[in-house]
Design an enzyme around this catalytic site. Sequence first.
Site, PDB file in Angstrom:
ATOM      1  N   ASP A 141      21.743  58.405  67.277  1.00  0.00           N
ATOM      2  CA  ASP A 141      22.412  56.857  66.593  1.00  0.00           C
ATOM      3  C   ASP A 141      23.908  56.828  66.953  1.00  0.00           C
ATOM      4  OD1 ASP A 141      21.951  55.092  63.667  1.00  0.00           O
ATOM      5  OD2 ASP A 141      22.125  54.602  65.852  1.00  0.00           O
ATOM      6  N   LYS A 144      26.149  55.070  72.537  1.00  0.00           N
ATOM      7  CA  LYS A 144      24.955  55.152  73.352  1.00  0.00           C
ATOM      8  C   LYS A 144      25.092  55.823  74.643  1.00  0.00           C
ATOM      9  CE  LYS A 144      23.835  52.966  69.867  1.00  0.00           C
ATOM     10  NZ  LYS A 144      23.534  53.943  68.786  1.00  0.00           N
ATOM     11  N   ASP A 169      17.884  56.005  68.466  1.00  0.00           N
ATOM     12  CA  ASP A 169      17.869  54.357  68.007  1.00  0.00           C
ATOM     13  C   ASP A 169      18.614  53.580  69.176  1.00  0.00           C
ATOM     14  OD1 ASP A 169      19.702  52.542  65.653  1.00  0.00           O
ATOM     15  OD2 ASP A 169      17.648  52.344  66.363  1.00  0.00           O
ATOM     16  N   ASN A 170      18.242  52.399  69.198  1.00  0.00           N
ATOM     17  CA  ASN A 170      18.983  51.377  70.170  1.00  0.00           C
ATOM     18  C   ASN A 170      18.665  51.631  71.654  1.00  0.00           C
ATOM     19  OD1 ASN A 170      21.388  52.263  67.711  1.00  0.00           O
ATOM     20  ND2 ASN A 170      20.554  50.332  67.704  1.00  0.00           N
ATOM     21  N   GLU A 199      18.384  46.165  63.849  1.00  0.00           N
ATOM     22  CA  GLU A 199      18.495  45.760  62.589  1.00  0.00           C
ATOM     23  C   GLU A 199      18.888  44.464  62.053  1.00  0.00           C
ATOM     24  OE1 GLU A 199      19.612  48.364  64.257  1.00  0.00           O
ATOM     25  OE2 GLU A 199      21.748  48.483  63.887  1.00  0.00           O
TER      26      GLU A 199
HETATM   27  O1  LIG Z   1      27.101  49.972  69.476  1.00  0.00           O
HETATM   28  C1  LIG Z   1      26.649  49.212  68.718  1.00  0.00           C
HETATM   29  C2  LIG Z   1      27.502  48.002  68.077  1.00  0.00           C
HETATM   30  C3  LIG Z   1      28.188  47.340  69.420  1.00  0.00           C
HETATM   31  C4  LIG Z   1      28.664  46.124  69.207  1.00  0.00           C
HETATM   32  C5  LIG Z   1      29.050  45.831  68.148  1.00  0.00           C
HETATM   33  C6  LIG Z   1      28.419  46.488  67.001  1.00  0.00           C
HETATM   34  C7  LIG Z   1      27.827  47.563  67.045  1.00  0.00           C
HETATM   35  C8  LIG Z   1      25.543  49.566  67.661  1.00  0.00           C
HETATM   36  C9  LIG Z   1      24.728  48.722  67.457  1.00  0.00           C
HETATM   37  C10 LIG Z   1      23.386  48.818  66.575  1.00  0.00           C
HETATM   38  C11 LIG Z   1      23.242  50.170  66.266  1.00  0.00           C
HETATM   39  O2  LIG Z   1      22.165  50.428  65.667  1.00  0.00           O
HETATM   40  C12 LIG Z   1      24.050  51.221  66.472  1.00  0.00           C
HETATM   41  O3  LIG Z   1      23.854  52.456  66.291  1.00  0.00           O
HETATM   42  C13 LIG Z   1      25.477  50.991  67.387  1.00  0.00           C
HETATM   43  N1  LIG Z   1      26.199  52.081  67.506  1.00  0.00           N
HETATM   44  O4  LIG Z   1      27.605  51.691  67.452  1.00  0.00           O
HETATM   45  O5  LIG Z   1      26.129  53.111  67.550  1.00  0.00           O
HETATM   46 MG   LIG Z   2      21.822  52.458  65.726  1.00  0.00          MG
END
Ligand SMILES: O=C(c1ccccc1)c1ccc(O)c(O)c1[N+](=O)[O-]
Ligand SMILES: [Mg+2]
Length: 214
Positions: A141, A144, A169-170, A199
Site C-alpha cells: 500500500d 504504486k 491496494d489501489n 476509500e
Molecule cells: O497515491 C495516492 C494518492 C495520490 C494522489 C492524491 C492522494 C493520494 C494514494 C491514493 C489512495 C491510496 O489508497 C493510497 O494508498 C495512495 N498512496 O499514496 O499510496
Molecule cells: Mg492505498
Amino acid sequence: TQSTRPQRLLGAVQKNATRGDPRSVVKAIDEFCRHKEWAMNVGDEKGCILDSVVSELNPATVLELGTYCGYSTVRIASLLPPHAKLITLEFNPDYAKIACQVIAWAGLEDKIQLVEGSSAEWIPKMKEHFGVKMLDLVFMDHWKDDYLPDTKLLEDCGLLRKGSVLLADNVICPGSPDYLKYVRRSPRYKSQYFRSHLEYTKAEDGLEKSVFLG
Ligand SMILES: O=C(c1ccccc1)c1ccc(O)c(O)c1[N+](=O)[O-]
Ligand SMILES: [Mg+2]
C-alpha cells in the site's frame, strides 16, 4: 502553526476511540475520513476484504509496505493470532510519528514493529535484522510505482514461500498497471481481483490477491 491531516486524524482517534480497542480506532478513522477529511487509508469497504484475506490465511508473519497513519496496520494486527508479528515500513517520518501513536492507542505495540525507511533498503534486511524466515502475507500500500520492483526484491531475497500471499491496494486507482500485468501473467502467481471502491468514494478500485506458487 497549522496542523497536518495526519495530526487531525490522530486527534479524532484520541477523541473518539477507546484506548486498547482496535476496532474503535478503525471506526473512528473511518468516521473522520468519511465525514470530515478524506485520507488514503484502505478504508472500510476494502478493509472488509482485507479482513477476510487475513482471517482465512491466519498469518504468523506479515509485512506491510506503506503504514501511513496505521489504519490497516491496526486492522490487520487486531486479527492476528497471539504470537504473530506484523512489520510495517513507512518512508515518511511525519506519517511514521502519527502511526506510532495510533498503534499505541489501539494497544497493539507488542504485535507491530514500525520501521521508518524505504522498502528497497529494508526488504533485503528482513532476515538478518528482524529474524524473519518467510513472509506469509505482504500488504502492499505504498508508492504504486514500487509495487513491481519490491515484489521482485521479495522474490530475490527468498522471503516468499509456496502459499505466501501478496495483497495489493489501489491496483485500479491510482493504479499499478505494470504490477498487475506481472502477477496476472506470471506462472509463479495465482492472482485474483477483488473489485471495490477507492476509500470513502464511488470511484472504482480494488485489491489484487496473488498467491506465490513457489
Ligand atoms: O497515491 C495516492 C494518492 C495520490 C494522489 C492524491 C492522494 C493520494 C494514494 C491514493 C489512495 C491510496 O489508497 C493510497 O494508498 C495512495 N498512496 O499514496 O499510496
Ligand atoms: Mg492505498
